[in-house]
Design a protein around this motif. Structure first.
Motif, mmCIF file in Angstrom:
data_model
loop_
_atom_site.group_PDB
_atom_site.id
_atom_site.type_symbol
_atom_site.label_atom_id
_atom_site.label_comp_id
_atom_site.label_asym_id
_atom_site.label_seq_id
_atom_site.Cartn_x
_atom_site.Cartn_y
_atom_site.Cartn_z
ATOM 1 N N MET A 106 0.832 -1.218 0.000
ATOM 2 C CA MET A 106 0.000 0.000 0.000
ATOM 3 C C MET A 106 0.859 1.256 0.000
ATOM 4 N N LEU A 107 2.077 1.152 0.504
ATOM 5 C CA LEU A 107 2.976 2.302 0.504
ATOM 6 C C LEU A 107 3.280 2.756 -0.917
ATOM 7 N N ILE A 108 3.512 1.787 -1.806
ATOM 8 C CA ILE A 108 3.791 2.120 -3.211
ATOM 9 C C ILE A 108 2.574 2.795 -3.839
ATOM 10 N N VAL A 109 1.393 2.302 -3.508
ATOM 11 C CA VAL A 109 0.158 2.899 -4.025
ATOM 12 C C VAL A 109 0.052 4.362 -3.595
ATOM 13 N N CYS A 110 0.340 4.647 -2.318
ATOM 14 C CA CYS A 110 0.262 6.022 -1.813
ATOM 15 C C CYS A 110 1.311 6.916 -2.475
ATOM 16 N N ILE A 111 2.499 6.383 -2.707
ATOM 17 C CA ILE A 111 3.553 7.165 -3.372
ATOM 18 C C ILE A 111 3.142 7.505 -4.800
ATOM 19 N N VAL A 112 2.611 6.507 -5.510
ATOM 20 C CA VAL A 112 2.159 6.743 -6.890
ATOM 21 C C VAL A 112 1.040 7.773 -6.907
ATOM 22 N N PHE A 113 0.115 7.680 -5.941
ATOM 23 C CA PHE A 113 -0.978 8.655 -5.848
ATOM 24 C C PHE A 113 -0.423 10.063 -5.659
ATOM 25 N N ALA A 114 0.560 10.224 -4.754
ATOM 26 C CA ALA A 114 1.164 11.537 -4.518
ATOM 27 C C ALA A 114 1.875 12.049 -5.764
ATOM 28 N N VAL A 115 2.556 11.172 -6.486
ATOM 29 C CA VAL A 115 3.248 11.574 -7.713
ATOM 30 C C VAL A 115 2.256 12.054 -8.757
ATOM 31 N N PHE A 116 1.150 11.333 -8.903
ATOM 32 C CA PHE A 116 0.120 11.741 -9.868
ATOM 33 C C PHE A 116 -0.435 13.122 -9.524
ATOM 34 N N LEU A 117 -0.671 13.378 -8.214
ATOM 35 C CA LEU A 117 -1.172 14.692 -7.807
ATOM 36 C C LEU A 117 -0.180 15.795 -8.147
ATOM 37 N N LEU A 118 1.100 15.544 -7.863
ATOM 38 C CA LEU A 118 2.137 16.541 -8.164
ATOM 39 C C LEU A 118 2.262 16.782 -9.664
ATOM 40 N N MET A 119 1.941 15.772 -10.464
ATOM 41 C CA MET A 119 1.971 15.921 -11.921
ATOM 42 C C MET A 119 0.788 16.741 -12.432
ATOM 43 N N GLY A 120 -0.197 16.969 -11.565
ATOM 44 C CA GLY A 120 -1.381 17.728 -11.973
ATOM 45 C C GLY A 120 -2.504 16.869 -12.510
ATOM 46 N N MET A 121 -2.441 15.552 -12.314
ATOM 47 C CA MET A 121 -3.512 14.669 -12.777
ATOM 48 C C MET A 121 -4.783 14.935 -11.972
ATOM 49 N N PRO A 122 -5.964 14.927 -12.613
ATOM 50 C CA PRO A 122 -7.218 15.077 -11.856
ATOM 51 C C PRO A 122 -7.300 14.048 -10.728
ATOM 52 N N VAL A 123 -7.838 14.485 -9.585
ATOM 53 C CA VAL A 123 -7.813 13.658 -8.387
ATOM 54 C C VAL A 123 -8.527 12.323 -8.604
ATOM 55 N N ALA A 124 -9.658 12.337 -9.290
ATOM 56 C CA ALA A 124 -10.404 11.094 -9.486
ATOM 57 C C ALA A 124 -9.553 10.057 -10.221
ATOM 58 N N PHE A 125 -8.856 10.473 -11.271
ATOM 59 C CA PHE A 125 -8.010 9.539 -12.018
ATOM 60 C C PHE A 125 -6.816 9.097 -11.185
ATOM 61 N N ALA A 126 -6.242 10.034 -10.412
ATOM 62 C CA ALA A 126 -5.103 9.674 -9.561
ATOM 63 C C ALA A 126 -5.513 8.622 -8.530
ATOM 64 N N VAL A 127 -6.694 8.792 -7.934
ATOM 65 C CA VAL A 127 -7.189 7.825 -6.948
ATOM 66 C C VAL A 127 -7.456 6.473 -7.602
ATOM 67 N N GLY A 128 -8.162 6.481 -8.736
ATOM 68 C CA GLY A 128 -8.535 5.225 -9.383
ATOM 69 C C GLY A 128 -7.349 4.442 -9.915
ATOM 70 N N ILE A 129 -6.429 5.127 -10.603
ATOM 71 C CA ILE A 129 -5.285 4.431 -11.202
ATOM 72 C C ILE A 129 -4.357 3.879 -10.122
ATOM 73 N N SER A 130 -4.060 4.711 -9.116
ATOM 74 C CA SER A 130 -3.187 4.221 -8.048
ATOM 75 C C SER A 130 -3.863 3.095 -7.268
ATOM 76 N N GLY A 131 -5.184 3.161 -7.110
ATOM 77 C CA GLY A 131 -5.898 2.081 -6.442
ATOM 78 C C GLY A 131 -5.818 0.778 -7.210
ATOM 79 N N CYS A 132 -5.885 0.854 -8.538
ATOM 80 C CA CYS A 132 -5.765 -0.357 -9.362
ATOM 81 C C CYS A 132 -4.375 -0.978 -9.230
ATOM 82 N N LEU A 133 -3.379 -0.148 -8.961
ATOM 83 C CA LEU A 133 -2.022 -0.676 -8.790
ATOM 84 C C LEU A 133 -1.953 -1.660 -7.626
ATOM 85 N N PHE A 134 -2.802 -1.476 -6.622
ATOM 86 C CA PHE A 134 -2.833 -2.404 -5.490
ATOM 87 C C PHE A 134 -3.164 -3.817 -5.952
ATOM 88 N N PHE A 135 -4.069 -3.946 -6.907
ATOM 89 C CA PHE A 135 -4.461 -5.271 -7.395
ATOM 90 C C PHE A 135 -3.375 -5.890 -8.275
#
Length: 428
Positions: free
Chosen positions: A1-30
């Motif tokens: 889950m740590l990797i998922v949170c890091i990827v989520f933070a990176v997506f936010l810093l890149m300016g990705m819309p929050v919904a996509f950042a949450v969904g894509i990083s969440g899929c990484l968990f699976f």
């Protein structure tokens, strides 16, 4: 889950819309857990959209948009000017009075800040208010919008955490009025130093107050009817959202006679955009939330915090500080959806009332909308007034201090929050 949170933070810093950042990083968990069926992300996304309790969210959004086209804003502005125009600070006092009166209509601090900035921002600048000061007043003044019922944040928190939405609505009334008082005092002190004059010289007469109150009575009664309807068992939270839409349309058509076909169409179109954004975020957040539960993150955080201290007030302060920090990067509704399953079991374990925690949580999450680097209300107001972020940050500090003082008081004196819910609905 740590990797998922890091990827989520990176997506936010890149300016990705929050919904996509949450969904894509969440899929990484699976991807990290191939033993889990690949169909789960799709199933939980669809299931989240079928949650009947969440029906209140689009209905209240539609009700707010209909009310904004029904003529209510003009009548509330007249009432706010009569009530607060004589106070030192003039239009600044009028703006927070209007925000408080409009809170039951918009339910969103960003919508409220945008509306007041367009209504009063230009006039405040013409009367000599600095851009940073005007922007600070207009943004922080909208803090009352999600606190005084019906706030969308309460519906999200109550749905995710299985907490009574009626009690949450009742809990927001007194703190909302306290926030108005704190902002009014901050404006009075700073306006005296800056030489900002009252909007009107004479005291309002009882006749003026009565006339403007009668004109705005339908908007003032809105949150009262909602609370009484929930208390008397006439409506469920979802049903009262439908009633709110009918009420808003009836007021615009029959009481003020200003809701026309074009205005109704604009309200429906605006609601489609708002509802789509909120529900898309909710659906994709369910993917992220699955990983949080699967990895038992709430239990781990609870154990860590309880190792530090088991004092309820100290735990609440630590949680609020975390929410304030997270709120500088994420919008309030995202924080409510993601963090409620983590923190609510913890505070319940140490004896904190879920309604008390919900009110404090939502205030802390909303304050993030007014602070750099990604405060939503801050950006909206600064864009409308063409105010530099640095000037806004510097001149809005008195309002941050005033609202934070109220939040601290509410943490340590939960009776302020719980008095009205216990009076209306009885002890939990």
């Amino acid at each position: 889950m740590l990797i998922v949170c890091i990827v989520f933070a990176v997506f936010l810093l890149m300016g990705m819309p929050v919904a996509f950042a949450v969904g894509i990083s969440g899929c990484l968990f699976f991807v990290q857990h191939p033993e889990l069926p690949a169909t789960i992300p799709i199933q939980i996304t669809v299931t989240e959209t079928q949650n009947f309790a969440l029906l209140a969210v689009p209905l209240f959004i539609l009700a707010g948009n209909v009310m904004n086209h029904s003529g209510i804003t003009r009548h509330l502005l007249e009432l706010a000017t009569v009530l607060a125009g004589r106070l030192r600070g003039g239009l600044a006092q009028v703006s927070i009075a209007l925000s408080t009166l409009m809170s039951g209509v918009t339910g969103s601090c960003i919508a409220d800040a945008a509306m007041n900035s367009r209504l009063l921002g230009g006039e405040m600048l013409k009367r000599g208010f600095s851009r940073g000061y005007a922007a600070g007043v207009l943004s922080y003044g909208s803090l009352m919008a999600p606190i005084i019922p019906p706030g969308i944040g309460f519906i999200l928190y109550g749905t995710v955490g299985q907490v009574s939405i009626g009690r949450l609505f009742a809990a927001g009334v007194i703190p909302g009025l306290m926030l108005w008082g704190a902002m009014a005092m901050a404006i009075s002190v700073t306006a005296r130093r800056r030489g900002y004059q009252p909007e009107r010289a004479q005291r309002p007469t009882l006749r003026e107050i009565g006339r403007t109150s009668r004109a705005a009575v339908w908007a003032i009664l809105f949150p009262v009817i909602l609370l009484l309807g929930l208390r008397m068992g006439v409506f469920t939270p979802s049903e009262i959202g439908a009633f709110a839409v009918v009420y808003a349309a009836a007021v615009g058509v029959f009481a003020y006679r200003q809701l026309k076909r074009a205005g109704m169409r604009e309200a429906l179109e605006g609601s489609l955009v708002d509802v789509g954004a909120v529900m898309f975020l909710l659906a994709l957040s369910a993917i992220f939330g699955y990983g949080i539960v699967f990895e038992k993150i709430p239990e781990a955080i609870s154990a860590w915090l309880l190792d530090l201290t088991d004092n309820p007030h100290a735990v609440l302060v630590l949680i609020v500080l975390f929410i304030l920090a997270a709120g500088t990067f994420m919008e309030g509704s995202v924080l409510i959806i993601m963090l409620t399953p983590i923190f609510l079991p913890l505070v319940s374990q140490i004896g904190v009332d879920p309604v008390h925690f919900g009110l404090v949580f939502i205030i802390a999450a909303t304050i993030g909308n007014f602070t750099p680097p990604v405060g939503g209300a801050m950006f909206v107001v600064c864009q409308i007034l063409r105010c530099p972020i640095g000037e806004y940050t510097r001149e809005s500090m008195p309002f941050l201090i005033a609202t934070s003082a109220v939040a601290v008081l509410l943490i340590f004196v939960p009776e302020i929050v719980l008095w009205l819910p216990n009076l209306m609905f009885g002890p939990p």
